[in-house]
Design an enzyme around this catalytic site. Structure first.
Site: not given
Ligand SMILES: [Zn+2]
Length: 311
Positions: A264, A78, A241, A237
């Protein structure tokens, strides 16, 4: 010419780490041109620098953790998204604990910290360098996929599909500019499902998580008393990310990132694949606008941001 940028002065924030539950102080300091973004753990009695690049990703479960020489710093994405959104190329990031503070779960507090601390400054001795995607690179993993494709500007195209009445299918297409990041993405908070929280805590995650720093959904609705900040805050969001994870290329991107149900780990794998294919990208600087026109590239202005009354 597009110049490299850093923060104009030291700024700091303090708060709990969402996974570790430990309170940490974070400071972002100006850094020299071409030094990139570098994390430094200041609580260990020895100076270990951890460059914010994909080669230093040591864990991608639930959040992105960077590490070097056995020292790690977690949940960097973030903060990195905020730095990317503000066009910052070089900064020294000091953390006195194992994890970047989660603050409100979005990138907005980091944006405010930097803009209210004097904003950013152009480093007029060095042009900004960009990573231009030349060939499509893609990874498919069952019903999840990520791709980077040649494109005339930087875009993120994200789709999610959670079998949940509040989340469901959401899609968002983000084109980077100073306003689009501040207004459309920076405020989107991290989210979690109430029924998974206990298992996460048992596995050592989410120990600092609360309704103050995450959107929590139970089986039917959002538990946060004030509800959502955007109707599609969940997919926004995921864009946030992705922006933070893509910054681990070390240079701002010119290309289109497409993600379907990705996280991720898949993004990090894609960056490794891209960097292992030298013909799939080139590194360029653009000294004159005419060069952008010839290359058919549009770049956002990320220079003159001020603290908005309300991001
Ligand atoms: Zn996040």
């Amino acid at each position: 010419m597009f110049y490299q940028r850093t923060v104009s002065q030291r700024v700091w924030a303090e708060g709990v780490g969402i996974h570790s539950g430990r309170t940490c102080r974070l400071a972002v300091l100006p850094a020299a041109p071409d030094s990139g973004l570098v994390f430094v753990r200041t609580d260990l009695g020895r100076r270990v620098e951890i460059p914010a690049d994909v080669h230093h990703v040591v864990d991608s479960r639930l959040a992105t953790t960077l590490g070097h020489a056995g020292v790690t710093v977690g949940t960097v994405e973030h903060l990195l998204a905020a730095l990317y959104g503000l066009g910052i190329d070089n900064a020294r990031i000091e953390v006195d604990g194992p994890e970047v503070p989660i603050l409100d779960g979005s990138a907005e507090p980091f944006v405010r910290m930097i803009l209210s601390g004097g904003g950013t400054v152009a480093q007029r001795s060095r042009p900004k360098r960009f990573l231009v995607v030349k060939k499509t690179v893609r990874i498919v993993d069952g019903d999840r996929s990520v791709a980077l494709r040649p494109h005339g500007c930087f875009t993120i195209d994200f789709s999610i599909d959670f079998p949940h009445p509040v989340v469901g299918k959401q899609h968002y297409e983000f084109v980077l500019s100073d306003k689009s990041f501040l207004h459309d993405i920076s405020r989107a908070r991290t989210f979690g499902f109430a029924r998974e929280v206990e298992a996460m805590k048992a596995a050592g995650f989410a120990r600092g998580g609360s309704l103050d720093n995450a959107v929590v959904v139970d089986d039917f609705c959002v538990q946060n008393p004030d509800g959502l900040r955007y109707p599609d805050e969940f997919v926004r969001h995921k864009v946030l990310d992705a922006l933070g994870d893509l910054s681990l290329l070390g240079l701002p991107l010119i290309g289109r990132f497409q993600a379907v149900r990705a996280g991720h780990a898949l993004t990090a794998a894609l960056l490794h694949k891209l960097l292992a294919m030298p013909r799939a990208f080139e590194i360029r600087e653009f000294r004159q606008r005419a060069e952008l026109d010839v290359a058919n590239i549009r770049l956002p202005e990320l220079a003159a941001l001020r603290v908005p009354a309300r991001v």
